[in-house]
Design a protein around this motif. Structure first.
Motif, PDB file in Angstrom:
ATOM      1  N   SER A 172      52.265-104.598  -1.641  1.00 47.65           N
ATOM      2  CA  SER A 172      51.163-104.788  -2.578  1.00 47.65           C
ATOM      3  C   SER A 172      51.436-104.049  -3.879  1.00 47.65           C
ATOM      4  O   SER A 172      51.965-102.928  -3.877  1.00 47.65           O
ATOM      5  CB  SER A 172      49.859-104.269  -1.958  1.00 47.65           C
ATOM      6  OG  SER A 172      48.776-104.416  -2.856  1.00 47.65           O
ATOM      7  N   GLU A 181      38.704 -98.583  -7.866  1.00 48.13           N
ATOM      8  CA  GLU A 181      39.502 -98.488  -6.641  1.00 48.13           C
ATOM      9  C   GLU A 181      38.847 -97.564  -5.623  1.00 48.13           C
ATOM     10  O   GLU A 181      38.766 -97.889  -4.433  1.00 48.13           O
ATOM     11  CB  GLU A 181      40.915 -97.979  -6.981  1.00 48.13           C
ATOM     12  CG  GLU A 181      41.828 -97.785  -5.788  1.00 48.13           C
ATOM     13  CD  GLU A 181      42.379 -99.072  -5.226  1.00 48.13           C
ATOM     14  OE1 GLU A 181      43.306 -99.012  -4.398  1.00 48.13           O
ATOM     15  OE2 GLU A 181      41.887-100.162  -5.597  1.00 48.13           O
ATOM     16  N   TYR A 197      44.416-104.104   0.431  1.00 44.54           N
ATOM     17  CA  TYR A 197      45.623-103.957  -0.380  1.00 44.54           C
ATOM     18  C   TYR A 197      46.394-105.277  -0.474  1.00 44.54           C
ATOM     19  O   TYR A 197      46.928-105.621  -1.530  1.00 44.54           O
ATOM     20  CB  TYR A 197      46.522-102.866   0.195  1.00 44.54           C
ATOM     21  CG  TYR A 197      45.941-101.472   0.100  1.00 44.54           C
ATOM     22  CD1 TYR A 197      45.205-101.074  -1.003  1.00 44.54           C
ATOM     23  CD2 TYR A 197      46.141-100.540   1.126  1.00 44.54           C
ATOM     24  CE1 TYR A 197      44.664 -99.796  -1.087  1.00 44.54           C
ATOM     25  CE2 TYR A 197      45.612 -99.258   1.045  1.00 44.54           C
ATOM     26  CZ  TYR A 197      44.883 -98.895  -0.059  1.00 44.54           C
ATOM     27  OH  TYR A 197      44.354 -97.628  -0.144  1.00 44.54           O
ATOM     28  N   SER A 201      46.878-107.460  -4.187  1.00 41.92           N
ATOM     29  CA  SER A 201      48.233-107.543  -4.744  1.00 41.92           C
ATOM     30  C   SER A 201      48.436-108.751  -5.647  1.00 41.92           C
ATOM     31  O   SER A 201      47.887-109.830  -5.402  1.00 41.92           O
ATOM     32  CB  SER A 201      49.261-107.585  -3.609  1.00 41.92           C
ATOM     33  OG  SER A 201      50.568-107.662  -4.129  1.00 41.92           O
ATOM     34  N   LYS A 216      51.053 -94.813  -0.692  1.00 42.31           N
ATOM     35  CA  LYS A 216      50.459 -95.407  -1.881  1.00 42.31           C
ATOM     36  C   LYS A 216      50.964 -94.639  -3.108  1.00 42.31           C
ATOM     37  O   LYS A 216      50.680 -93.451  -3.267  1.00 42.31           O
ATOM     38  CB  LYS A 216      48.929 -95.320  -1.787  1.00 42.31           C
ATOM     39  CG  LYS A 216      48.157 -96.005  -2.904  1.00 42.31           C
ATOM     40  CD  LYS A 216      46.655 -95.939  -2.599  1.00 42.31           C
ATOM     41  CE  LYS A 216      45.835 -96.759  -3.584  1.00 42.31           C
ATOM     42  NZ  LYS A 216      44.398 -96.763  -3.237  1.00 42.31           N
ATOM     43  N   TYR A 235      48.961 -99.264  -8.658  1.00 43.12           N
ATOM     44  CA  TYR A 235      49.058 -98.855  -7.258  1.00 43.12           C
ATOM     45  C   TYR A 235      50.106 -99.715  -6.573  1.00 43.12           C
ATOM     46  O   TYR A 235      50.018-100.948  -6.575  1.00 43.12           O
ATOM     47  CB  TYR A 235      47.708 -99.002  -6.556  1.00 43.12           C
ATOM     48  CG  TYR A 235      46.668 -98.026  -7.040  1.00 43.12           C
ATOM     49  CD1 TYR A 235      46.816 -96.661  -6.822  1.00 43.12           C
ATOM     50  CD2 TYR A 235      45.537 -98.465  -7.726  1.00 43.12           C
ATOM     51  CE1 TYR A 235      45.860 -95.756  -7.283  1.00 43.12           C
ATOM     52  CE2 TYR A 235      44.583 -97.570  -8.180  1.00 43.12           C
ATOM     53  CZ  TYR A 235      44.747 -96.220  -7.952  1.00 43.12           C
ATOM     54  OH  TYR A 235      43.809 -95.334  -8.410  1.00 43.12           O
ATOM     55  N   ILE A 237      51.771-100.221  -2.910  1.00 42.63           N
ATOM     56  CA  ILE A 237      51.448 -99.900  -1.517  1.00 42.63           C
ATOM     57  C   ILE A 237      52.575-100.352  -0.603  1.00 42.63           C
ATOM     58  O   ILE A 237      53.061-101.486  -0.706  1.00 42.63           O
ATOM     59  CB  ILE A 237      50.151-100.593  -1.063  1.00 42.63           C
ATOM     60  CG1 ILE A 237      49.087-100.563  -2.176  1.00 42.63           C
ATOM     61  CG2 ILE A 237      49.649 -99.976   0.235  1.00 42.63           C
ATOM     62  CD1 ILE A 237      48.593 -99.213  -2.545  1.00 42.63           C
TER      63      ILE A 237
END
Length: 244
Positions: A172, A181, A197, A201, A216, A235, A237
Motif C-alpha cells: 500500500s 489518517e 490500507y 493504496s 508503516k 504512508y 505499508i
C-alpha cells in the motif's frame, strides 16, 4: 526638500532591510546545506564501519556491537534495494528527539530514521518516521511510490535487528492528512487496518498473503497540503515477516 530627504532615508532603510533578509536567508540555506551534507557523510561512514553487504545473497551483515557502542538507541537497520534508503533505525523515547538529531545525538535538521513504538517490530504494527529531504536523502524517496512503475519495482524492505531479521512486502502507498489518517484508523482492530490500507493504496498488489505484522513508513507529503509545515504524509505499508 524635507520630503525628498525623508523619502531618500526611507529608501535606504528599505534597501538595508531587504539586504539583511537576503543575507539571513542565505546563511540559513548554507547552514541547512552543511547539516544535510554532514548527515549524509556521517551515515556513509557508519555504513562503512558497521554494514557488510553481500552482493551474491543481497543480504547485509550488521555489526551490532559497534552500533551499540555508538548509541544504545540504535535498534535496527532499514534497507530498500536500489534506493537511497539504507539507515540505522533509532528508538525515540523522548519527545521526538531524533526528529532533529542524528544517530550520534548531534543536532541536525535532517534528523534520523526513528520509531516511537514500545516494542519495535514485535508489535503488530510498527511505524517508522523520517524526513522528506530536498537532497534526496532520508525518506524522500517514499513519495516515488505513488508512481506506478516505481511502486511495483521496489516492493521489498529489509529490516535488520540484533534479535533477528525481517523482510517486508509493500502492499500500500498513499498520501493523506495526519489527522484524517489518525481518525480513520483509531477505532480499527489489526485486521480492519490491513483492509483499510489495501483500499487506501494508489495501486493494488495481487496475491497478497495474510498480513500478520505491519511496518508503516511515514514522511512529509506536499500533495494537497493546507498548512505550513505540511499536514500531509506519505504512508508506505508493508507486511512484515521474520526471516531468522
Amino acid at each position: 526638500m524635507k520630503w525628498l530627504k525623508l523619502k531618500r532615508i526611507f529608501l535606504i532603510l528599505m534597501i538595508i532591510g531587504f539586504f539583511s533578509i537576503f543575507v539571513l536567508s542565505g546563511n540559513l540555506i548554507l547552514e541547512d546545506y552543511h547539516e544535510y551534507k554532514e548527515n549524509t557523510k556521517e551515515n556513509n561512514e557508519l555504513i562503512e564501519l558497521a554494514v557488510e553487504h553481500n552482493e551474491i545473497s543481497k543480504e547485509s551483515s550488521i555489526n551490532w556491537e559497534y552500533l551499540k557502542s555508538v548509541n544504545e538507541d540504535i535498534i535496527g537497520w532499514i534497507e530498500i534495494e536500489n534506493t537511497a534508503i539504507n539507515y540505522p533505525i533509532l528508538k525515540d523515547n523522548s519527545n521526538l528527539y531524533y526528529l532533529k538529531h542524528s544517530y550520534n545525538k548531534i543536532y541536525n535538521n535532517a534528523g534520523s530514521i526513528f520509531t516511537t513504538n514500545t516494542y519495535p517490530f514485535e508489535d503488530f504494527e510498527t511505524t517508522v518516521y523520517g524526513h522528506n529531504m530536498k537532497n534526496g536523502t532520508m525518506f524522500s524517496m517514499l513519495g516515488n511510490y505513488l508512481d506506478e512503475e516505481f511502486f511495483y519495482s521496489h516492493l521489498d524492505i529489509k529490516i535488520y535487528t540484533p534479535y533477528g531479521n525481517y523482510k517486508g512486502k509493500i502492499f500500500s502507498a498513499y498520501s493523506i492528512g495526519i489527522e484524517t489518517e489518525s481518525n480513520n484508523i483509531k477505532n480499527m482492530n489489526f485486521k480492519e487496518r490491513g483492509e483499510y490500507y489495501k483500499k487506501a493504496s494508489e495501486y493494488k498488489l495481487d496475491n497478497m498473503n495474510e498480513v500478520n505484522k505491519i511496518i508503516k513508513l511515514s514522511t512529509c507529503s506536499y500533495i494537497n497540503a493546507k498548512t505550513s509545515p505540511t499536514d500531509q504524509r506519505y504512508y508506505i505499508i508493508a507486511s512484515l515477516e521474520k526471516t531468522n
